[in-house]
Enzyme design. Sequence first.
Site, mmCIF file in Angstrom:
data_model
loop_
_atom_site.group_PDB
_atom_site.id
_atom_site.type_symbol
_atom_site.label_atom_id
_atom_site.label_comp_id
_atom_site.label_asym_id
_atom_site.label_seq_id
_atom_site.Cartn_x
_atom_site.Cartn_y
_atom_site.Cartn_z
ATOM 1 N N ASP A 12 0.810 -1.227 0.000
ATOM 2 C CA ASP A 12 0.000 0.000 0.000
ATOM 3 C C ASP A 12 0.838 1.269 0.000
ATOM 4 O O ASP A 12 0.450 2.282 0.581
ATOM 5 C CB ASP A 12 -0.976 0.024 1.192
ATOM 6 C CG ASP A 12 -1.759 -1.262 1.300
ATOM 7 O OD1 ASP A 12 -2.237 -1.735 0.258
ATOM 8 O OD2 ASP A 12 -1.868 -1.810 2.411
ATOM 9 N N HIS A 40 -4.649 -2.206 -6.355
ATOM 10 C CA HIS A 40 -4.055 -1.062 -7.042
ATOM 11 C C HIS A 40 -5.160 -0.075 -7.355
ATOM 12 O O HIS A 40 -6.153 -0.442 -7.954
ATOM 13 C CB HIS A 40 -3.429 -1.471 -8.379
ATOM 14 C CG HIS A 40 -2.383 -2.513 -8.246
ATOM 15 N ND1 HIS A 40 -1.094 -2.225 -7.884
ATOM 16 C CD2 HIS A 40 -2.442 -3.842 -8.425
ATOM 17 C CE1 HIS A 40 -0.405 -3.352 -7.850
ATOM 18 N NE2 HIS A 40 -1.197 -4.341 -8.166
ATOM 19 N N THR A 127 -5.793 -11.644 3.499
ATOM 20 C CA THR A 127 -6.877 -11.035 2.726
ATOM 21 C C THR A 127 -7.971 -12.056 2.415
ATOM 22 O O THR A 127 -8.979 -11.702 1.807
ATOM 23 C CB THR A 127 -6.335 -10.463 1.404
ATOM 24 O OG1 THR A 127 -5.776 -11.537 0.638
ATOM 25 C CG2 THR A 127 -5.278 -9.397 1.636
ATOM 26 N N VAL A 322 -8.616 -4.059 -0.875
ATOM 27 C CA VAL A 322 -9.273 -5.340 -1.106
ATOM 28 C C VAL A 322 -10.308 -5.632 -0.029
ATOM 29 O O VAL A 322 -11.409 -6.071 -0.307
ATOM 30 C CB VAL A 322 -8.220 -6.486 -1.162
ATOM 31 C CG1 VAL A 322 -8.894 -7.840 -1.269
ATOM 32 C CG2 VAL A 322 -7.272 -6.273 -2.338
ATOM 33 N N GLY A 438 5.130 11.764 -4.585
ATOM 34 C CA GLY A 438 3.671 11.757 -4.761
ATOM 35 C C GLY A 438 3.056 12.814 -3.858
ATOM 36 O O GLY A 438 3.293 12.832 -2.654
ATOM 37 N N VAL A 439 2.260 13.712 -4.447
ATOM 38 C CA VAL A 439 1.657 14.789 -3.654
ATOM 39 C C VAL A 439 0.129 14.735 -3.695
ATOM 40 O O VAL A 439 -0.542 15.689 -3.323
ATOM 41 C CB VAL A 439 2.188 16.176 -4.117
ATOM 42 C CG1 VAL A 439 3.679 16.294 -3.852
ATOM 43 C CG2 VAL A 439 1.888 16.428 -5.601
ATOM 44 N N GLY A 440 -0.404 13.644 -4.178
ATOM 45 C CA GLY A 440 -1.862 13.478 -4.226
ATOM 46 C C GLY A 440 -2.174 12.179 -4.941
ATOM 47 O O GLY A 440 -1.284 11.557 -5.518
HETATM 48 P P1 IMP Z 1 -2.293 -12.865 2.134
HETATM 49 O O1 IMP Z 1 -1.399 -12.276 1.105
HETATM 50 O O2 IMP Z 1 -3.755 -12.686 1.818
HETATM 51 O O3 IMP Z 1 -1.930 -14.283 2.450
HETATM 52 O O4 IMP Z 1 -2.064 -12.049 3.481
HETATM 53 C C1 IMP Z 1 -0.872 -12.136 4.220
HETATM 54 C C2 IMP Z 1 -0.498 -10.795 4.833
HETATM 55 O O5 IMP Z 1 -0.138 -9.898 3.786
HETATM 56 C C3 IMP Z 1 -1.630 -10.111 5.600
HETATM 57 O O6 IMP Z 1 -1.060 -9.403 6.691
HETATM 58 C C4 IMP Z 1 -2.212 -9.133 4.599
HETATM 59 O O7 IMP Z 1 -2.826 -8.036 5.222
HETATM 60 C C5 IMP Z 1 -0.928 -8.726 3.864
HETATM 61 N N1 IMP Z 1 -1.202 -8.269 2.497
HETATM 62 C C6 IMP Z 1 -1.481 -9.035 1.414
HETATM 63 N N2 IMP Z 1 -1.647 -8.276 0.325
HETATM 64 C C7 IMP Z 1 -1.452 -7.014 0.717
HETATM 65 C C8 IMP Z 1 -1.460 -5.768 0.015
HETATM 66 O O8 IMP Z 1 -1.656 -5.677 -1.198
HETATM 67 N N3 IMP Z 1 -1.211 -4.665 0.781
HETATM 68 C C9 IMP Z 1 -0.946 -4.733 2.116
HETATM 69 N N4 IMP Z 1 -0.923 -5.863 2.799
HETATM 70 C C10 IMP Z 1 -1.180 -6.995 2.106
#
Ligand code: IMP
Length: 454
Positions: A12, A40, A127, A322, A438-440
Amino acid sequence: MTVTIVGSQLGDEGKGGIVDVWGDAADVVARYQGGDNAGHTVVEDGTEYKLSLVPSGAVRGKVGVLGNGCVINPETLFEEIDALRERGLDPDVRVARRAHVILPYHRVLDGIEEEVKSDSDVKVGTTGRGIGPTYEDKMGRRGIRVGDLLDPDVLREKLEYVVPQKRALAEDVFGVEVGEEFDIAALYDQYKRYGERLEENDMTVAAGEFLADRMDDGEEVMFEGAQGTIIDIDHGNYPYVTSSNPTAGGAATGTGLSPGVVGGGEIVGIVKAYLTRVGSGPLPTELGGVEGDTPGYDEQGAGENEELATYIREEGGEYGTVTGRPRRVGWLDMPMLRHSTRANGFTGLAVNHIDVLSGLDEVKVGHSYDLRGEERFTIPATTEMWSECEPNFKSFEGWESVDWGEVAETGYDAIPANARTYLEYVSDELDTDIYAVGVGPGREETVVVEDPFA
Ligand code: IMP
């Protein structure tokens, strides 16, 4: 040449936006790991596109490749492609025949495992997309690959081998009653149809060859990492990690191009100007906890800086793309970034969201840690030791809120002086140049200092 975009923190960091800015110069945008756990957000002409599997470059008419290191949920893939088509786009997405397929039972098992762990410290907060169970099957040599969907006999044979094992795991080990997700005939029909659609649309490729041919023709390739270094299965904070390699090495193994190709190009680390985390695990510079995710929340609550954390969360829209979950928020963590810079070999940095911090009197950075009486400048290898680290903060004067659109247009020198001091500290500490700020959230709201494709 290639440009690899890697999340330097916990995911993120705003990678999608940066891929979108530089992706203009690329002909092909390839993902090399992860699946529909990624989120994304791409903003174009005021329209927001939320993608979780299709590479963000597809919004800009680039060829999008999902490499062999990815795990593919065909349902998500086709839903996203159809949604983009409905909005008038014509995404060209190719999927590696060596990539593994997420099946419904993987998602069910992901949920079951998290449920089993829910009352303990080992809960990851996944997730729920079946990512871990799919990579487990890949490593266990019982996975189903995209190429298998194209051959009904092979598909049936593989399902007949693996599904009874999965059913036994769910029913006999976890004691859960299962349904259609574990039914061989239903799975066969559904996944055979996905295979047919992939074939009819000529969507599958041998990713390494496909990309190498494109490069031989002089095309530019961007590798789009998902998630981030600190949730890398090897270099992250195990077990609170995802099950793939978001780090730059993954761009080679996850596409079929060599480490020389990846290392011969640019590797840009995307840094969020503060820190967020979705899910469990330590976060030494955390400002305010989130119930269910922050370890020890039940005893200590959200903490004394909850108000500041809430402010940053709201300003930055820090909710999972997500899952919609509120993200944990903290100050920038330099030991984490030093670790990340070494593991990835960043040739440049893009620092995002400095606008979110504007208006604060003071902005802090975790410069180093104290661990068992010693000052540490990078993160320790075990999660237990990392959770003991106490950050030593460095304080910066805050910066005012300005017309960020104008700043983006004018260039780096228009960034408020205190914010530049902050950026230059980060750049000096990591001995890496800043390529963009990145500013926005919009594509236009990026100060480009250097174009890695130029
Ligand atoms: P998984 O990828 O669903 O198995 O999740 C494993 C860990 O990765 C968890 O702590 C999720 O929150 C984190 N995670 C998975 N994908 C992302 C993402 O795109 N952004 C931030 N955290 C993620």
